[in-house]
Scaffold this motif. Structure first.
Motif, PDB file in Angstrom:
ATOM      1  N   ASP A 103      22.763 -21.508 -94.123  1.00 35.87           N
ATOM      2  CA  ASP A 103      21.798 -21.235 -93.055  1.00 35.87           C
ATOM      3  C   ASP A 103      20.363 -21.499 -93.495  1.00 35.87           C
ATOM      4  OD1 ASP A 103      23.782 -20.456 -91.298  1.00 35.87           O
ATOM      5  OD2 ASP A 103      23.666 -18.331 -91.855  1.00 35.87           O
ATOM      6  N   MET A 104      20.190 -21.840 -94.751  1.00 35.48           N
ATOM      7  CA  MET A 104      18.840 -22.024 -95.303  1.00 35.48           C
ATOM      8  C   MET A 104      18.382 -23.462 -95.114  1.00 35.48           C
ATOM      9  SD  MET A 104      17.587 -21.080 -99.163  1.00 35.48           S
ATOM     10  CE  MET A 104      15.933 -20.400 -99.362  1.00 35.48           C
ATOM     11  N   THR A 105      17.147 -23.637 -94.649  1.00 38.63           N
ATOM     12  CA  THR A 105      16.600 -24.984 -94.500  1.00 38.63           C
ATOM     13  C   THR A 105      16.013 -25.468 -95.821  1.00 38.63           C
ATOM     14  OG1 THR A 105      14.376 -24.254 -93.906  1.00 38.63           O
ATOM     15  CG2 THR A 105      15.991 -24.445 -92.107  1.00 38.63           C
ATOM     16  N   SER A 106      15.815 -26.759 -95.932  1.00 41.76           N
ATOM     17  CA  SER A 106      15.193 -27.318 -97.134  1.00 41.76           C
ATOM     18  C   SER A 106      13.789 -26.769 -97.318  1.00 41.76           C
ATOM     19  CB  SER A 106      15.137 -28.845 -97.046  1.00 41.76           C
ATOM     20  OG  SER A 106      16.435 -29.396 -97.070  1.00 41.76           O
ATOM     21  N   ASP A 107      13.061 -26.594 -96.231  1.00 39.62           N
ATOM     22  CA  ASP A 107      11.703 -26.051 -96.322  1.00 39.62           C
ATOM     23  C   ASP A 107      11.718 -24.626 -96.865  1.00 39.62           C
ATOM     24  OD1 ASP A 107      10.554 -28.363 -95.408  1.00 39.62           O
ATOM     25  OD2 ASP A 107      10.270 -27.658 -93.340  1.00 39.62           O
ATOM     26  N   GLU A 108      12.679 -23.832 -96.416  1.00 41.93           N
ATOM     27  CA  GLU A 108      12.783 -22.450 -96.912  1.00 41.93           C
ATOM     28  C   GLU A 108      13.140 -22.434 -98.396  1.00 41.93           C
ATOM     29  OE1 GLU A 108      14.140 -20.190 -92.780  1.00 41.93           O
ATOM     30  OE2 GLU A 108      15.645 -21.203 -94.021  1.00 41.93           O
ATOM     31  N   TRP A 109      14.055 -23.328 -98.787  1.00 37.53           N
ATOM     32  CA  TRP A 109      14.422 -23.446-100.211  1.00 37.53           C
ATOM     33  C   TRP A 109      13.188 -23.790-101.049  1.00 37.53           C
ATOM     34  CZ3 TRP A 109      18.513 -22.910-103.578  1.00 37.53           C
ATOM     35  CH2 TRP A 109      18.397 -23.559-104.818  1.00 37.53           C
ATOM     36  N   HIS A 110      12.442 -24.798-100.625  1.00 33.85           N
ATOM     37  CA  HIS A 110      11.285 -25.243-101.400  1.00 33.85           C
ATOM     38  C   HIS A 110      10.187 -24.182-101.444  1.00 33.85           C
ATOM     39  CE1 HIS A 110      12.837 -29.163-102.279  1.00 33.85           C
ATOM     40  NE2 HIS A 110      12.980 -29.475-101.003  1.00 33.85           N
ATOM     41  N   LYS A 111      10.068 -23.400-100.375  1.00 38.82           N
ATOM     42  CA  LYS A 111       9.058 -22.333-100.358  1.00 38.82           C
ATOM     43  C   LYS A 111       9.383 -21.262-101.396  1.00 38.82           C
ATOM     44  CE  LYS A 111       6.622 -19.098 -97.331  1.00 38.82           C
ATOM     45  NZ  LYS A 111       6.512 -18.528 -95.963  1.00 38.82           N
ATOM     46  N   VAL A 112      10.659 -20.885-101.487  1.00 40.26           N
ATOM     47  CA  VAL A 112      11.063 -19.897-102.499  1.00 40.26           C
ATOM     48  C   VAL A 112      10.830 -20.451-103.900  1.00 40.26           C
ATOM     49  CG1 VAL A 112      13.024 -18.659-103.501  1.00 40.26           C
ATOM     50  CG2 VAL A 112      12.733 -18.724-101.017  1.00 40.26           C
ATOM     51  N   MET A 113      11.231 -21.689-104.115  1.00 41.95           N
ATOM     52  CA  MET A 113      11.079 -22.282-105.449  1.00 41.95           C
ATOM     53  C   MET A 113       9.611 -22.448-105.839  1.00 41.95           C
ATOM     54  SD  MET A 113      13.904 -22.607-106.911  1.00 41.95           S
ATOM     55  CE  MET A 113      15.588 -22.337-106.413  1.00 41.95           C
ATOM     56  N   SER A 114       8.794 -22.895-104.907  1.00 40.25           N
ATOM     57  CA  SER A 114       7.389 -23.123-105.238  1.00 40.25           C
ATOM     58  C   SER A 114       6.650 -21.810-105.492  1.00 40.25           C
ATOM     59  CB  SER A 114       6.693 -23.917-104.130  1.00 40.25           C
ATOM     60  OG  SER A 114       6.668 -23.195-102.917  1.00 40.25           O
ATOM     61  N   THR A 115       6.995 -20.773-104.716  1.00 43.20           N
ATOM     62  CA  THR A 115       6.329 -19.483-104.886  1.00 43.20           C
ATOM     63  C   THR A 115       6.790 -18.772-106.154  1.00 43.20           C
ATOM     64  OG1 THR A 115       6.155 -19.252-102.484  1.00 43.20           O
ATOM     65  CG2 THR A 115       5.840 -17.263-103.806  1.00 43.20           C
ATOM     66  N   ASN A 116       8.090 -18.798-106.421  1.00 40.65           N
ATOM     67  CA  ASN A 116       8.645 -18.013-107.523  1.00 40.65           C
ATOM     68  C   ASN A 116       8.660 -18.739-108.858  1.00 40.65           C
ATOM     69  OD1 ASN A 116       9.148 -16.350-105.372  1.00 40.65           O
ATOM     70  ND2 ASN A 116      11.346 -16.197-105.675  1.00 40.65           N
ATOM     71  N   LEU A 117       8.819 -20.058-108.838  1.00 43.31           N
ATOM     72  CA  LEU A 117       8.974 -20.802-110.094  1.00 43.31           C
ATOM     73  C   LEU A 117       7.828 -21.772-110.352  1.00 43.31           C
ATOM     74  CD1 LEU A 117      10.633 -21.464-112.591  1.00 43.31           C
ATOM     75  CD2 LEU A 117      12.058 -22.983-111.182  1.00 43.31           C
ATOM     76  N   ASP A 118       7.487 -22.602-109.365  1.00 38.71           N
ATOM     77  CA  ASP A 118       6.379 -23.539-109.568  1.00 38.71           C
ATOM     78  C   ASP A 118       5.093 -22.796-109.912  1.00 38.71           C
ATOM     79  OD1 ASP A 118       8.262 -25.367-108.774  1.00 38.71           O
ATOM     80  OD2 ASP A 118       7.203 -26.057-106.990  1.00 38.71           O
ATOM     81  N   SER A 119       4.896 -21.635-109.317  1.00 40.05           N
ATOM     82  CA  SER A 119       3.689 -20.849-109.576  1.00 40.05           C
ATOM     83  C   SER A 119       3.553 -20.487-111.055  1.00 40.05           C
ATOM     84  CB  SER A 119       3.709 -19.572-108.736  1.00 40.05           C
ATOM     85  OG  SER A 119       4.792 -18.733-109.108  1.00 40.05           O
ATOM     86  N   VAL A 120       4.676 -20.179-111.680  1.00 47.82           N
ATOM     87  CA  VAL A 120       4.663 -19.823-113.104  1.00 47.82           C
ATOM     88  C   VAL A 120       4.217 -21.026-113.934  1.00 47.82           C
ATOM     89  CG1 VAL A 120       6.061 -18.970-115.031  1.00 47.82           C
ATOM     90  CG2 VAL A 120       6.471 -18.100-112.710  1.00 47.82           C
ATOM     91  N   PHE A 121       4.716 -22.199-113.573  1.00 44.54           N
ATOM     92  CA  PHE A 121       4.306 -23.432-114.236  1.00 44.54           C
ATOM     93  C   PHE A 121       2.804 -23.681-114.057  1.00 44.54           C
ATOM     94  CE2 PHE A 121       3.410 -27.968-113.168  1.00 44.54           C
ATOM     95  CZ  PHE A 121       3.351 -28.459-114.462  1.00 44.54           C
ATOM     96  N   HIS A 122       2.322 -23.593-112.811  1.00 47.19           N
ATOM     97  CA  HIS A 122       0.913 -23.878-112.543  1.00 47.19           C
ATOM     98  C   HIS A 122      -0.009 -22.932-113.305  1.00 47.19           C
ATOM     99  CE1 HIS A 122       2.195 -26.698-109.599  1.00 47.19           C
ATOM    100  NE2 HIS A 122       2.488 -25.831-108.641  1.00 47.19           N
ATOM    101  N   VAL A 123       0.297 -21.632-113.254  1.00 46.56           N
ATOM    102  CA  VAL A 123      -0.568 -20.641-113.905  1.00 46.56           C
ATOM    103  C   VAL A 123      -0.528 -20.801-115.423  1.00 46.56           C
ATOM    104  CG1 VAL A 123      -0.965 -18.179-114.292  1.00 46.56           C
ATOM    105  CG2 VAL A 123      -0.427 -19.014-111.983  1.00 46.56           C
ATOM    106  N   CYS A 124       0.657 -20.959-115.985  1.00 46.45           N
ATOM    107  CA  CYS A 124       0.769 -21.107-117.440  1.00 46.45           C
ATOM    108  C   CYS A 124       0.089 -22.386-117.916  1.00 46.45           C
ATOM    109  CB  CYS A 124       2.233 -21.101-117.865  1.00 46.45           C
ATOM    110  SG  CYS A 124       3.023 -19.477-117.758  1.00 46.45           S
ATOM    111  N   LYS A 125       0.265 -23.472-117.178  1.00 41.72           N
ATOM    112  CA  LYS A 125      -0.347 -24.740-117.581  1.00 41.72           C
ATOM    113  C   LYS A 125      -1.859 -24.613-117.690  1.00 41.72           C
ATOM    114  CE  LYS A 125      -0.765 -29.624-116.379  1.00 41.72           C
ATOM    115  NZ  LYS A 125      -0.432 -30.700-115.411  1.00 41.72           N
ATOM    116  N   ASN A 126      -2.462 -23.823-116.806  1.00 42.32           N
ATOM    117  CA  ASN A 126      -3.914 -23.652-116.821  1.00 42.32           C
ATOM    118  C   ASN A 126      -4.378 -22.580-117.801  1.00 42.32           C
ATOM    119  OD1 ASN A 126      -5.461 -25.266-114.493  1.00 42.32           O
ATOM    120  ND2 ASN A 126      -3.387 -24.815-113.798  1.00 42.32           N
TER     121      ASN A 126
END
Length: 248
Positions: A103-126
């Protein structure tokens, strides 16, 4: 900045676990950089309250940590306004999605991943270049027991937190020679607005009965644990440490 400890950058600091972590760090004499995506007015009020109540320096910033450019701008703002990079980073920002994977859309999947995981990458990289230059630093990622064992109807959330756990272990190995610790706190059921938005009081009571501690955890307990981890020996790194009342 004054002579207190820190500063500590906390993402997702306007509510729930992040807000509790901020107050516990303030109570323990740490200066703070708090950020949130949307609730900047209430975060400003909370930041001013902590500054007054605990005699520390606290600054609030608006930032979408899922977006690379927004995080770059955050660190520019921190250095322009405060002149000191964070010595401790707590990656707490996160969202959940409940339901069947089909029932999950691709947009919903990417939103969870970007908020929960990509954010860790962005903050740590900086944050990491400043820490390497200073020869010390601590990174604490807020994870979940579902990142360890997975949860039915929370596939995306579980996958994102599993990613956070692997990210933590790998980055710890990469940064250990530079004197930088990277650890994660794996939370069990915590009494937050996010959990109460999809779990009824009856559901929460049923969950509590499954937990050996016979209750769900409080955000303040996660905050206390984060403070203890921030002052842990430098040899403690690359660990995913669970706080769940003996549940999982």
């Amino acid at each position: 900045m004054n002579s207190n400890k820190g500063p500590v950058l906390i993402t997702g600091a306007s509510r729930g676990i992040g807000k509790a972590i901020a107050e516990v760090f303030a109570k323990n004499g740490y200066n703070l950089y708090l950020c949130c995506k949307n609730s900047i007015e209430s975060l400003n009020e909370f930041s001013e309250k902590l500054s007054t109540m605990y005699k520390i320096t606290s600054h609030a910033f608006q930032c979408d940590v899922s977006d690379e450019n927004s995080v770059i701008s955050l660190f520019i703002s921190i250095m322009d306004k405060c002149g000191q990079s964070p010595e401790i980073v707590i990656n707490n920002a996160g969202i959940a999605w409940y339901g069947l994977l089909t029932d999950m859309t691709s947009d919903e999947w990417h939103k969870v991943m970007s908020t929960n995981l990509d954010s860790v990458f962005h903050v740590c990289k900086n944050a990491v270049p400043y820490m390497v230059r200073n020869g010390h630093g601590k990174i604490i990622n807020i994870s979940s027991v579902w990142g360890n064992v997975g949860a039915s109807c929370e596939v995306a959330y579980s996958a994102s937190k599993g990613g956070v756990n692997s990210f933590t272990k790998a980055l710890a190995k990469e940064l250990a020679p530079s004197g930088i610790q990277v650890n994660a706190i794996s939370c069990g059921v915590i009494d937050t607005e996010m959990n109460r938005s999809h779990l009824s009081e009856e559901n929460l009571n049923e969950l509590a009965s499954e937990i050996p501690a016979d209750r769900i955890g409080t955000p303040e307990e996660v905050g206390e644990f984060a403070v203890s981890l921030a002052s842990s020996p430098s040899y403690l790194t690359g660990q995913i440490i669970t706080i769940d009342g003996g549940w999982i």
